[in-house]
Design a protein around this motif. Structure first.
Motif, short mmCIF file in Angstrom:
data_model
loop_
_atom_site.label_atom_id
_atom_site.label_comp_id
_atom_site.label_asym_id
_atom_site.label_seq_id
_atom_site.Cartn_x
_atom_site.Cartn_y
_atom_site.Cartn_z
N ILE A 10 90.62 64.41 21.18
CA ILE A 10 91.51 64.70 20.13
C ILE A 10 91.79 66.20 20.17
CG2 ILE A 10 92.44 64.62 17.85
CD1 ILE A 10 90.68 62.01 17.67
N ALA A 11 92.99 66.74 20.54
CA ALA A 11 93.46 67.99 20.55
C ALA A 11 92.58 68.82 21.40
CB ALA A 11 93.50 68.56 18.99
N GLY A 12 92.32 68.23 22.50
CA GLY A 12 91.65 69.05 23.49
C GLY A 12 90.08 69.27 23.25
N ARG A 13 89.49 68.53 22.18
CA ARG A 13 88.00 68.55 21.84
C ARG A 13 87.70 67.15 22.07
NH1 ARG A 13 86.88 72.30 16.91
NH2 ARG A 13 87.44 74.12 17.79
N ASN A 14 86.45 67.07 22.76
CA ASN A 14 85.72 65.80 22.85
C ASN A 14 84.75 65.40 21.74
OD1 ASN A 14 86.88 65.35 25.27
ND2 ASN A 14 85.22 66.64 26.23
N ALA A 36 99.27 61.00 20.95
CA ALA A 36 100.81 60.96 21.16
C ALA A 36 101.49 61.62 20.07
CB ALA A 36 101.05 59.49 21.07
N MET A 37 100.86 61.71 18.85
CA MET A 37 101.44 62.09 17.78
C MET A 37 101.38 63.48 17.76
SD MET A 37 100.53 60.53 13.79
CE MET A 37 99.56 58.98 14.30
N ILE A 38 100.45 64.22 18.08
CA ILE A 38 100.31 65.45 18.40
C ILE A 38 101.23 66.13 19.58
CG2 ILE A 38 98.79 67.39 19.45
CD1 ILE A 38 96.16 66.02 18.07
N LYS A 39 101.34 65.33 20.44
CA LYS A 39 102.46 65.82 21.54
C LYS A 39 103.78 65.81 21.03
CE LYS A 39 103.17 64.62 26.32
NZ LYS A 39 102.63 63.94 27.52
N ASP A 40 103.98 64.78 20.26
CA ASP A 40 105.19 64.41 19.47
C ASP A 40 105.63 65.58 18.53
OD1 ASP A 40 107.86 62.80 19.04
OD2 ASP A 40 106.90 62.76 17.04
N PHE A 41 104.67 66.02 17.82
CA PHE A 41 105.04 67.24 16.78
C PHE A 41 105.07 68.56 17.56
CE2 PHE A 41 102.50 64.37 13.65
CZ PHE A 41 103.68 64.27 12.88
N ASP A 46 108.32 72.02 17.15
CA ASP A 46 107.78 73.56 17.34
C ASP A 46 106.43 73.87 16.78
OD1 ASP A 46 108.41 75.92 18.78
OD2 ASP A 46 108.96 76.83 16.93
N VAL A 47 105.59 73.04 16.83
CA VAL A 47 104.11 73.19 16.20
C VAL A 47 103.38 73.71 17.58
CG1 VAL A 47 102.08 72.11 15.12
CG2 VAL A 47 104.33 71.31 14.53
N ARG A 48 102.87 74.80 17.40
CA ARG A 48 102.24 75.38 18.37
C ARG A 48 100.59 75.44 18.08
NH1 ARG A 48 106.72 78.96 18.96
NH2 ARG A 48 108.06 78.24 20.85
N ASP A 49 100.47 75.47 16.91
CA ASP A 49 98.90 75.36 16.38
C ASP A 49 98.22 73.97 16.22
OD1 ASP A 49 96.31 76.51 15.51
OD2 ASP A 49 97.00 75.94 13.62
N LYS A 50 97.26 73.68 17.04
CA LYS A 50 96.77 72.40 16.92
C LYS A 50 96.35 71.90 15.45
CE LYS A 50 96.50 71.35 21.51
NZ LYS A 50 97.49 70.31 22.05
N GLN A 51 95.81 72.53 14.74
CA GLN A 51 95.36 72.50 13.43
C GLN A 51 96.66 72.00 12.43
OE1 GLN A 51 93.03 75.36 11.64
NE2 GLN A 51 93.14 74.05 9.43
N ASP A 52 97.85 72.65 12.74
CA ASP A 52 99.02 72.21 12.14
C ASP A 52 99.42 71.07 12.65
OD1 ASP A 52 99.05 74.60 10.61
OD2 ASP A 52 100.53 75.44 11.97
N ALA A 53 99.32 70.50 13.93
CA ALA A 53 99.68 69.49 14.33
C ALA A 53 98.52 68.18 13.67
CB ALA A 53 99.57 69.53 15.86
N LEU A 54 97.35 68.49 13.97
CA LEU A 54 96.41 67.51 13.22
C LEU A 54 96.82 67.43 11.67
CD1 LEU A 54 93.17 68.74 15.09
CD2 LEU A 54 94.51 66.44 15.25
#
Length: 95
Positions: A10-14, A36-41, A46-54
């Motif tokens: 998830i978000a590049g972390r195992n 898929a949701m992270i990718k969509d966001f 314009d969400v660039r921070d993985k924490q914001d996307a999560l």
């Protein structure tokens, strides 16, 4: 109960997990939905921070769960009311 060792990314972390075999497919499916949701966001909002996307994923999934629970409760209440009506009709026919 059989336990399996799986890894969900998830978000590049195992994330290694020990899960009941019966839950493995569900966890993998949810992991893919989150990705898929992270990718969509990231693409559409314009969400660039993985924490914001999560955080946005958590909010969306929590909202969906709450709406689903409310809908289920309404359906249960409607079903219970209908069953009580049927029961009253059947009791009236017995008399």
């Amino acid at each position: 109960m059989e336990v399996r060792r799986i890894t969900i990314t998830i978000a590049g972390r195992n994330y290694p997990l020990n899960v009941p075999a019966a839950e493995e497919e569900t966890l993998r499916k949810v992991g893919k939905q989150i990705e898929a949701m992270i990718k969509d966001f990231e693409q559409n909002f314009d969400v660039r921070d993985k924490q914001d996307a999560l955080a946005m994923c958590a909010l969306k999934m929590g909202t969906n769960a709450e709406v689903s629970q409310i809908t289920n409760e309404k359906n249960i209440n409607a079903s219970n009311e209908r069953l009580m009506q049927i029961n009253r009709i059947l009791e009236a026919l017995e008399k």
